[in-house]
Write an enzyme that holds these catalytic residues in place. Structure first.
Site, short mmCIF file in Angstrom:
data_model
loop_
_atom_site.label_atom_id
_atom_site.label_comp_id
_atom_site.label_asym_id
_atom_site.label_seq_id
_atom_site.Cartn_x
_atom_site.Cartn_y
_atom_site.Cartn_z
N LYS A 22 0.86 -1.05 0.00
CA LYS A 22 0.00 0.01 -0.12
C LYS A 22 0.70 1.38 -0.02
O LYS A 22 2.08 1.16 0.39
CB LYS A 22 -0.88 0.01 1.16
CG LYS A 22 -0.28 0.05 2.54
CD LYS A 22 0.14 1.34 3.20
CE LYS A 22 0.88 1.24 4.52
NZ LYS A 22 1.63 2.62 4.90
N ALA A 107 9.37 -0.18 4.91
CA ALA A 107 9.31 0.71 3.85
C ALA A 107 8.07 1.70 4.00
O ALA A 107 8.08 2.53 3.18
CB ALA A 107 9.24 0.05 2.51
N GLY A 108 7.20 1.49 4.92
CA GLY A 108 5.98 2.19 4.90
C GLY A 108 4.99 1.73 3.90
O GLY A 108 4.05 2.36 3.46
N GLY A 110 3.55 -1.43 4.21
CA GLY A 110 2.52 -2.40 4.77
C GLY A 110 2.68 -3.88 4.69
O GLY A 110 1.76 -4.52 4.34
N GLY A 111 4.01 -4.31 4.10
CA GLY A 111 4.08 -5.70 3.74
C GLY A 111 3.93 -6.73 4.58
O GLY A 111 2.91 -7.71 4.41
N SER A 113 1.92 -6.47 7.38
CA SER A 113 0.40 -6.36 7.67
C SER A 113 -0.37 -6.99 6.69
O SER A 113 -1.23 -7.53 6.98
CB SER A 113 0.06 -4.81 7.96
OG SER A 113 0.90 -4.17 8.94
N SER A 114 -0.01 -6.78 5.52
CA SER A 114 -0.60 -7.36 4.29
C SER A 114 -0.48 -8.76 4.38
O SER A 114 -1.46 -9.56 4.09
CB SER A 114 -0.21 -6.79 3.06
OG SER A 114 -1.01 -7.34 1.96
N ASP A 146 -2.28 -1.64 10.70
CA ASP A 146 -2.60 -1.57 9.38
C ASP A 146 -3.26 -2.48 8.67
O ASP A 146 -3.79 -2.53 7.79
CB ASP A 146 -1.06 -1.22 8.54
CG ASP A 146 -0.39 -0.07 8.44
OD1 ASP A 146 -1.13 0.90 8.82
OD2 ASP A 146 0.61 0.04 8.25
#
Length: 284
Positions: A22, A107-108, A110-111, A113-114, A146
Site C-alpha cells: 500500500k 518501507a512504509g 505495509g508488507g 501487515s498485508s 495497518d
C-alpha cells in the site's frame, strides 16, 4: 492454475496468496492518545507490488521467508498471528507457509501487515468463517494497526489509530515507488514525533478533493520531517527527486518515497546506481 481473487491454486495443491503493498496518499496526525498511540487519518491505497505466500499441508506449523527482503520470521507477526488464531479457534494449523518477500521491509508499504491479513483471512475461510468481519478486524489490529485495511484493500480512509477503515472509491494512478534501502522503524518514527500539528485541510475537504480526483493537491505527511531527521537517506532521496523535477511523497512512516507517473530511464538508473530500488506500480 485457477484463480479466485488473490488466491492461486497450483497443480500440486499448493495455495498461493498475493498480498499487495500500500501507499499513503497523505498522513495527518491529530494528537497523541492516553494509551500512547496517535490519532491519525490517512488515505491508503493498495498497489500492484506483491508478496507471494505459499501455503501447503505440513506436519507442523512452519513459517519461512525467501526473496529479496527475506528475514527470520519466527518472531514475525504472521507466525505469532497464526498461533494466536489457533488458540482462539481451537484448531491446529499444520501448514508450511513460505512468504516470498518482494515488498521492502521497513518501507512504509505495509508488507508485514498485508501478509498477516492475507494468511489469517485465508485460514478463517478454510474454517468457514468462525470470525466475522468485526472480530477479524479486532484480532488483526491487536497485531498491526495497518492490517485491517488489507481485508478489503483498494482505497480507504483509515482513522483512529489506523484501525478504523472507511472504504472509498478507488483512485486510478500510475506511481513509481523508490525504496532507499533503509529499514525505518514505525515505532521509532512515531516515538520521535513531538510536534504540534495543525490540520491544513479538514477531513471533509480531503474527501471532497478526492471526489474531484484531485489527490495530488491534498497529500501531506506529518511524519516526513521526523523520519528525515532519523534516516538521512530519506531526505537524500527526496532532495534528489526534487532536483530533477519530480514531486516526491513519503509513504507512511517511511522509508519509501513515491511520485506520480513514471521516471525516465536515466533517473531510474541514477537511483539504482545508489543501491536504491525502483518499482513502477499502479493502484489496484
Amino acid at each position: 492454475m485457477n484463480k479466485k481473487n488473490n488466491l492461486l491454486v497450483l497443480e500440486d495443491g499448493v495455495k498461493v496468496i498475493l498480498a499487495p503493498a500500500k501507499v499513503n496518499f497523505g498522513l495527518w496526525i491529530k494528537g497523541k492518545r492516553p494509551d500512547g498511540y496517535h490519532d491519525i487519518f490517512s488515505i491508503i491505497h493498495t498497489i500492484d507490488l506483491y508478496d507471494r505466500i505459499y501455503i501447503e499441508l505440513h506436519y507442523t506449523l512452519e513459517v519461512l521467508s525467501v526473496g529479496p527482503f527475506s528475514k527470520n520470521l519466527k518472531d514475525n507477526i504472521v507466525y505469532e498471528g497464526v498461533l494466536a488464531f489457533s488458540r482462539l479457534t481451537g484448531k491446529n494449523f499444520d501448514y508450511k507457509i513460505v512468504i516470498e518477500k518482494n515488498i521492502p521491509v521497513g518501507a512504509g508499504l505495509g508488507g508485514a501487515s498485508s501478509d498477516l491479513a492475507a494468511v489469517i483471512s485465508y485460514l478463517n475461510e478454510e474454517l468457514e468463517n468462525p470470525m466475522k468481519e468485526q472480530e477479524l478486524t479486532d484480532f488483526l489490529s491487536s497485531f498491526s494497526k495497518d492490517a485491517p485495511f488489507f481485508l478489503k484493500g483498494g482505497c480507504a480512509l483509515v482513522y483512529g489509530t489506523g484501525d478504523q477503515v472507511k472504504v472509498l472509491e478507488p483512485i486510478s494512478r500510475e506511481i513509481t515507488v523508490v525504496y532507499p534501502n533503509i529499514e525505518a522503524s514505525t515505532s521509532k518514527v512515531y516515538g520521535a514525533f513531538t510536534k504540534q500539528t495543525e490540520e491544513v485541510l479538514l477531513l471533509e475537504d480531503i474527501l471532497r478533493l478526492l471526489e474531484e480526483n484531485d489527490i495530488e493537491n491534498i497529500i501531506e505527511n506529518h511524519l516526513q520531517e521526523t523520519a528525515i531527521e532519523i534516516y538521512k537517506e530519506i531526505g537524500e532521496l527526496i532532495r534528489f527527486l526534487e532536483s530533477v523535477g519530480y514531486k516526491p511523497y513519503m509513504s507512511g512512516s517511511g522509508s519509501s518515497v513515491y511520485v506520480f507517473g513514471k521516471l525516465s530511464d536515466k533517473i531510474k538508473m541514477a537511483l539504482e546506481s545508489r543501491g536504491w530500488y525502483v518499482y513502477e506500480c499502479k493502484t489496484i
